[in-house]
Scaffold this active site. Structure first.
Site, PDB file in Angstrom:
ATOM      1  N   ASP A  15       0.826  -1.212   0.000  1.00  0.00           N
ATOM      2  CA  ASP A  15       0.000   0.000   0.000  1.00  0.00           C
ATOM      3  C   ASP A  15       0.861   1.264   0.000  1.00  0.00           C
ATOM      4  OD1 ASP A  15      -2.288   1.485   0.027  1.00  0.00           O
ATOM      5  OD2 ASP A  15      -2.838   1.045   2.104  1.00  0.00           O
ATOM      6  N   HIS A  32       3.069   3.509  -8.882  1.00  0.00           N
ATOM      7  CA  HIS A  32       2.862   2.099  -9.243  1.00  0.00           C
ATOM      8  C   HIS A  32       4.097   1.544  -9.964  1.00  0.00           C
ATOM      9  CE1 HIS A  32      -1.116   2.354  -7.740  1.00  0.00           C
ATOM     10  NE2 HIS A  32      -1.612   3.079  -8.730  1.00  0.00           N
ATOM     11  N   LEU A 126      10.378 -20.877  -4.972  1.00  0.00           N
ATOM     12  CA  LEU A 126       9.445 -19.949  -4.308  1.00  0.00           C
ATOM     13  C   LEU A 126       8.142 -19.919  -5.096  1.00  0.00           C
ATOM     14  CD1 LEU A 126       9.127 -17.346  -2.252  1.00  0.00           C
ATOM     15  CD2 LEU A 126       9.445 -16.068  -4.355  1.00  0.00           C
TER      16      LEU A 126
HETATM   17  C1  FPP Z   1      -1.594   0.315  -3.493  1.00  0.00           C
HETATM   18  O1  FPP Z   1      -1.241   1.642  -3.533  1.00  0.00           O
HETATM   19  C2  FPP Z   1      -1.156  -0.370  -4.697  1.00  0.00           C
HETATM   20  C3  FPP Z   1      -1.965  -0.874  -5.674  1.00  0.00           C
HETATM   21  C4  FPP Z   1      -3.438  -0.823  -5.629  1.00  0.00           C
HETATM   22  C5  FPP Z   1      -1.425  -1.471  -6.876  1.00  0.00           C
HETATM   23  C6  FPP Z   1      -0.173  -2.227  -6.631  1.00  0.00           C
HETATM   24  C7  FPP Z   1       0.229  -2.858  -7.878  1.00  0.00           C
HETATM   25  C8  FPP Z   1       1.503  -3.000  -8.241  1.00  0.00           C
HETATM   26  C9  FPP Z   1       2.675  -2.513  -7.471  1.00  0.00           C
HETATM   27  C10 FPP Z   1       1.753  -3.734  -9.485  1.00  0.00           C
HETATM   28  C11 FPP Z   1       1.902  -5.163  -9.113  1.00  0.00           C
HETATM   29  C12 FPP Z   1       2.766  -5.827 -10.038  1.00  0.00           C
HETATM   30  C13 FPP Z   1       3.168  -7.108  -9.926  1.00  0.00           C
HETATM   31  C14 FPP Z   1       4.134  -7.597 -10.908  1.00  0.00           C
HETATM   32  C15 FPP Z   1       2.677  -8.013  -8.858  1.00  0.00           C
HETATM   33  P1  FPP Z   1      -2.375   2.719  -3.609  1.00  0.00           P
HETATM   34  O2  FPP Z   1      -2.555   3.146  -5.024  1.00  0.00           O
HETATM   35  O3  FPP Z   1      -3.599   2.216  -2.927  1.00  0.00           O
HETATM   36  O4  FPP Z   1      -1.706   3.872  -2.779  1.00  0.00           O
HETATM   37  P2  FPP Z   1      -2.446   4.988  -1.920  1.00  0.00           P
HETATM   38  O5  FPP Z   1      -3.164   4.272  -0.811  1.00  0.00           O
HETATM   39  O6  FPP Z   1      -1.306   5.823  -1.434  1.00  0.00           O
HETATM   40  O7  FPP Z   1      -3.366   5.719  -2.845  1.00  0.00           O
END
Ligand code: FPP
Length: 252
Positions: A15, A32, A126
């Site tokens: 997060d 992201h 893994l």
């Molecule tokens: C949370 O931050 C993150 C997400 C909803 C997306 C996470 C996805 C990735 C990092 C890509 C995953 C890739 C792979 C290869 C597994 P948020 O946007 O909720 O942050 P905020 O709470 O600060 O708005």
């Protein structure tokens, strides 16, 4: 780090990508993008220290309600990462699998996922379990539907049977669940499987979460006294049992 007490299964609620970007005056997608780099680093670290399963909460079923352009950036990053990491998974012995509701995923992502899952199916260093379009309640509902479709009667329903119908069938339950960014909730992640998980919350935003902090989380986990509702082995009673570590670890 003591091998015996390395968590077999770690789940991470990644997060804070959006906040990381906003704090720097950048568009959210930059957070992201940076988050994806962390996925690579943390996966390698977990594999290196002998974790068996790493579950990453990449996209919740509720995340479909985000603005369309943000959803397509995340899907694009996933597609790019899977294509880019595919050979690395093979080389590093990583088995990739997705948990979540695939019906909602775009067709191209679904077929890439299936291809990578099949090609890495026999890998055993893994398991990288990516929670995508995932919701714990949705997973339980789908499990119950599968049980009914198989003709199970009320008497057939046991914890083992339910576990066997979940997307995580065959995987150990998470020993440790980490959530970054200061939020302290589960947000529908591995609801059934986390019954006895230990939790580690950190204010660090996911794009800043390093291997060192993963080791810190594991170190804190190793200090916990996991009793699974029983009394601690070392003390024989709860009184004065603090800090005895893994008293009932052998009960797995
Ligand atoms: C949370 O931050 C993150 C997400 C909803 C997306 C996470 C996805 C990735 C990092 C890509 C995953 C890739 C792979 C290869 C597994 P948020 O946007 O909720 O942050 P905020 O709470 O600060 O708005």
């Amino acid at each position: 780090m003591e091998k015996r007490t390395i968590p077999r299964h770690i789940g991470i609620i990644m997060d804070g990508n959006g906040r990381w970007a906003e704090m720097r005056g950048l568009p959210r997608f930059e957070g992201h993008k940076r988050g994806v780099q962390r996925v690579k680093e943390i996966t390698e670290a977990a594999s290196g220290i002998g974790v068996e399963v790493l579950s990453l909460y990449a996209f919740s079923i509720e995340n479909w309600m985000r603005p369309e352009d943000e959803v397509s950036v995340i899907m694009g990053l996933l597609e790019e990462s899977l294509k880019g990491e595919f050979l690395n998974f093979i080389k590093e012995g990583i088995r990739f699998r997705v948990i979540g509701n695939r019906d909602k995923l775009p067709g191209n992502i679904k077929s890439i996922i299936e291809g990578v899952e099949q090609a890495t199916d026999k890998n055993n260093r893994l398991v990288l379990q990516c929670a995508l379009s995932y919701g714990g309640r949705d997973e339980i509902i789908r499990a119950i539907r599968k049980a009914i479709n198989k003709g199970l009667t009320p008497e057939d329903i046991t914890e083992e049977r339910i576990s066997g119908f979940l997307d995580t069938a065959g995987m150990p339950d998470p020993d440790l669940i980490v959530r970054t960014s200061g939020e302290q909730r589960l947000s529908n992640f591995l609801l059934w499987q986390s019954a006895y998980s230990e939790f580690y919350f950190t204010n660090t935003l996911w794009p800043d979460f390093t291997k060192e902090e993963l080791l810190e989380a594991i170190h804190e986990y190793q200090m916990r006294d996991r009793r699974f509702g029983k009394v601690s082995n070392s003390s024989g009673s709860l009184a004065g049992s603090g800090g005895s570590g893994f008293g009932v670890r052998s009960a797995f």
